[in-house]
Design a protein around this motif. Structure first.
Motif, PDB file in Angstrom:
ATOM      1  N   HIS A  83       0.833  -1.198   0.000  1.00 30.95           N
ATOM      2  CA  HIS A  83       0.000   0.000   0.000  1.00 30.95           C
ATOM      3  C   HIS A  83       0.871   1.252   0.000  1.00 30.95           C
ATOM      4  O   HIS A  83       1.843   1.343   0.750  1.00 30.95           O
ATOM      5  CB  HIS A  83      -0.923   0.016   1.211  1.00 30.95           C
ATOM      6  CG  HIS A  83      -2.030  -0.983   1.129  1.00 30.95           C
ATOM      7  ND1 HIS A  83      -2.968  -1.150   2.121  1.00 30.95           N
ATOM      8  CD2 HIS A  83      -2.345  -1.881   0.157  1.00 30.95           C
ATOM      9  CE1 HIS A  83      -3.807  -2.101   1.777  1.00 30.95           C
ATOM     10  NE2 HIS A  83      -3.446  -2.562   0.593  1.00 30.95           N
ATOM     11  N   THR A  84       0.511   2.187  -0.847  1.00 32.40           N
ATOM     12  CA  THR A  84       1.173   3.490  -0.862  1.00 32.40           C
ATOM     13  C   THR A  84       0.330   4.480  -0.079  1.00 32.40           C
ATOM     14  O   THR A  84      -0.903   4.370  -0.013  1.00 32.40           O
ATOM     15  CB  THR A  84       1.367   3.997  -2.293  1.00 32.40           C
ATOM     16  OG1 THR A  84       0.072   4.181  -2.913  1.00 32.40           O
ATOM     17  CG2 THR A  84       2.177   3.015  -3.113  1.00 32.40           C
ATOM     18  N   VAL A  85       0.985   5.450   0.534  1.00 31.03           N
ATOM     19  CA  VAL A  85       0.294   6.480   1.312  1.00 31.03           C
ATOM     20  C   VAL A  85       0.781   7.838   0.843  1.00 31.03           C
ATOM     21  O   VAL A  85       1.986   8.100   0.818  1.00 31.03           O
ATOM     22  CB  VAL A  85       0.549   6.325   2.824  1.00 31.03           C
ATOM     23  CG1 VAL A  85      -0.229   7.382   3.599  1.00 31.03           C
ATOM     24  CG2 VAL A  85       0.157   4.927   3.300  1.00 31.03           C
ATOM     25  N   GLU A  86      -0.157   8.684   0.452  1.00 28.27           N
ATOM     26  CA  GLU A  86       0.157  10.046   0.044  1.00 28.27           C
ATOM     27  C   GLU A  86      -0.744  11.002   0.808  1.00 28.27           C
ATOM     28  O   GLU A  86      -1.791  10.602   1.328  1.00 28.27           O
ATOM     29  CB  GLU A  86      -0.046  10.217  -1.465  1.00 28.27           C
ATOM     30  CG  GLU A  86       0.879   9.335  -2.297  1.00 28.27           C
ATOM     31  CD  GLU A  86       0.507   9.334  -3.778  1.00 28.27           C
ATOM     32  OE1 GLU A  86       1.345   9.732  -4.577  1.00 28.27           O
ATOM     33  OE2 GLU A  86      -0.627   8.931  -4.094  1.00 28.27           O
ATOM     34  N   MET A  87      -0.360  12.266   0.886  1.00 31.09           N
ATOM     35  CA  MET A  87      -1.124  13.269   1.622  1.00 31.09           C
ATOM     36  C   MET A  87      -1.546  14.377   0.672  1.00 31.09           C
ATOM     37  O   MET A  87      -0.722  14.898  -0.083  1.00 31.09           O
ATOM     38  CB  MET A  87      -0.283  13.832   2.772  1.00 31.09           C
ATOM     39  CG  MET A  87      -1.042  14.759   3.704  1.00 31.09           C
ATOM     40  SD  MET A  87      -0.031  15.304   5.126  1.00 31.09           S
ATOM     41  CE  MET A  87       0.010  13.800   6.103  1.00 31.09           C
ATOM     42  N   ASP A  88      -2.838  14.705   0.691  1.00 25.43           N
ATOM     43  CA  ASP A  88      -3.321  15.763  -0.191  1.00 25.43           C
ATOM     44  C   ASP A  88      -3.177  17.127   0.476  1.00 25.43           C
ATOM     45  O   ASP A  88      -2.606  17.262   1.564  1.00 25.43           O
ATOM     46  CB  ASP A  88      -4.774  15.495  -0.610  1.00 25.43           C
ATOM     47  CG  ASP A  88      -5.729  15.501   0.588  1.00 25.43           C
ATOM     48  OD1 ASP A  88      -5.308  15.900   1.693  1.00 25.43           O
ATOM     49  OD2 ASP A  88      -6.898  15.105   0.417  1.00 25.43           O
ATOM     50  N   GLU A  89      -3.732  18.156  -0.184  1.00 29.35           N
ATOM     51  CA  GLU A  89      -3.570  19.521   0.312  1.00 29.35           C
ATOM     52  C   GLU A  89      -4.280  19.739   1.645  1.00 29.35           C
ATOM     53  O   GLU A  89      -3.893  20.609   2.428  1.00 29.35           O
ATOM     54  CB  GLU A  89      -4.113  20.518  -0.722  1.00 29.35           C
ATOM     55  CG  GLU A  89      -3.314  20.576  -2.020  1.00 29.35           C
ATOM     56  CD  GLU A  89      -3.574  19.379  -2.917  1.00 29.35           C
ATOM     57  OE1 GLU A  89      -4.537  18.615  -2.635  1.00 29.35           O
ATOM     58  OE2 GLU A  89      -2.832  19.186  -3.894  1.00 29.35           O
ATOM     59  N   LEU A  94      -4.232   9.620   1.214  1.00 26.43           N
ATOM     60  CA  LEU A  94      -4.681   8.967  -0.013  1.00 26.43           C
ATOM     61  C   LEU A  94      -3.980   7.613  -0.097  1.00 26.43           C
ATOM     62  O   LEU A  94      -2.759   7.537  -0.155  1.00 26.43           O
ATOM     63  CB  LEU A  94      -4.345   9.816  -1.239  1.00 26.43           C
ATOM     64  CG  LEU A  94      -4.886  11.254  -1.233  1.00 26.43           C
ATOM     65  CD1 LEU A  94      -4.385  12.009  -2.460  1.00 26.43           C
ATOM     66  CD2 LEU A  94      -6.408  11.251  -1.200  1.00 26.43           C
ATOM     67  N   ILE A  95      -4.766   6.552  -0.073  1.00 31.08           N
ATOM     68  CA  ILE A  95      -4.213   5.200  -0.051  1.00 31.08           C
ATOM     69  C   ILE A  95      -4.259   4.611  -1.453  1.00 31.08           C
ATOM     70  O   ILE A  95      -5.305   4.610  -2.109  1.00 31.08           O
ATOM     71  CB  ILE A  95      -5.000   4.301   0.917  1.00 31.08           C
ATOM     72  CG1 ILE A  95      -5.064   4.946   2.315  1.00 31.08           C
ATOM     73  CG2 ILE A  95      -4.353   2.928   1.000  1.00 31.08           C
ATOM     74  CD1 ILE A  95      -3.726   5.200   2.948  1.00 31.08           C
TER      75      ILE A  95
END
Length: 325
Positions: A83-89, A94-95
């Protein structure tokens, strides 16, 4: 969508190849093929299944998505879900998901819901031909290492958020501000739980590649996978520590609210005492009795007012000294 499809031999890139040529290169024992797909259609996965000879259960998991992070063996091949994890504004998580099929002489990566690609991983591998000679196992390590490294900025951002909220707790806040702090702390705790939910299972899965019965594909790469495992262990510990900090911060904030309410109560009590003494004296002399002391005294009224004022001054001084006012 096909992102990349290339063949490699002895750690060097041979060429970008067509999908129809994959099976020809896979049949050559000295070569391995690395294919990258993004949000593929079922038809594209069906073609890859035929070209690589992938297990149908692994294909089914890749088609359905939303799998728990894991690494499974299917004979001489492996299937990894990361699983990748990103962060929005808005600082929301965001998975995404990366499914990796690994065989003796092929790697197929399928990513869904991720904004950032992995071209940097391919470039890194191509810059290190000595390690790329290890074949598909090194590519799996490079993908894992890159994804795990992307977790750290997310955790650092959350750590900065916790520190900012802790500073706000000790400011003089009204009830609305305190309520907002608690809401933000709860939101932060929820995101930490989500992060742990997507990272902790990966630590368990990578542990299978570091000791005990190692899959034959990964033999000789244990040290590299152990490095990834150590990073995951560190991340999980940091998340646990941050969750405890958030719980403590909530308790401290509630304690500060209680202290603020206690201060208000003391102030109200002090003002009530200042009014209570004059009210008591006025109430006594307002009773309808004939034999009240000094009732007909000429200076009774100013003396009564003076006593009230003097008692209030003494009380005010005592309350002010005790920091109640």
């Amino acid at each position: 969508m096909l992102i990349n499809c290339a063949a490699y031999q002895d750690g060097r890139k041979l060429a970008d190849i067509d999908i129809e040529s994959i099976s020809d290169y896979v049949a050559r024992p000295e070569c391995f093929v690395w294919v990258a797909l993004k949000d593929p259609e079922p038809e594209e996965l069906a073609v890859m299944k035929e070209e690589f000879g992938l297990h149908e259960l692994a294909i089914e998991d890749a088609q359905n998505g939303h799998q728990r992070p894991k690494i499974e063996e299917y004979g001489e091949s492996m299937f990894a879900v990361i699983h990748t994890v990103e962060m929005d504004e808005a600082a929301e998580l965001l998975i995404g998901e990366v499914d990796v099929f690994v065989g003796r002489n092929y790697v197929l990566s399928v990513r869904r819901g991720t904004r950032a690609g992995f071209q940097n991983v391919r470039e890194r591998c191509e810059r290190e031909p000595k390690l790329l000679k290890e074949g598909s196992a090194f590519v799996l390590y490079a993908l894992l290492d890159d994804i795990v490294d992307r977790y750290f900025p997310i955790i650092e951002a959350m750590n900065s958020e916790i520190e900012a909220l802790e500073d706000r707790i000790f400011e003089r806040n009204d009830s609305a501000a305190s309520r907002a702090i608690i809401q933000e702390l709860y939101s932060l705790k929820r995101r930490l739980v989500i992060l742990q939910h997507h990272i902790a299972p990966l630590q368990e899965a990578v542990g299978k590649l570091t000791g005990g019965r190692i899959p034959s594909i990964c033999e000789g790469m244990q040290a590299y996978f152990r490095d990834v495992y150590d990073h995951l262990e560190r991340i999980v510990r940091i998340i646990d520590g941050r969750r405890e900090m958030v719980v403590t911060a909530v308790q401290v904030n509630l304690g500060m609210i209680s202290l603020a309410e206690s201060e208000v109560t003391k102030r109200l009590g002090s003002f009530a005492a200042l009014f209570a003494v004059p009210t008591m004296i006025a109430g006594i002399y307002g009773m309808n009795f004939q034999s009240i002391p000094e009732l007909h005294y000429k200076y009774g009224y100013p003396v009564c007012i003076g006593v009230m004022f003097l008692v209030d001054c003494v009380l005010f001084w005592r309350f002010r000294k005790a920091n109640w006012l």
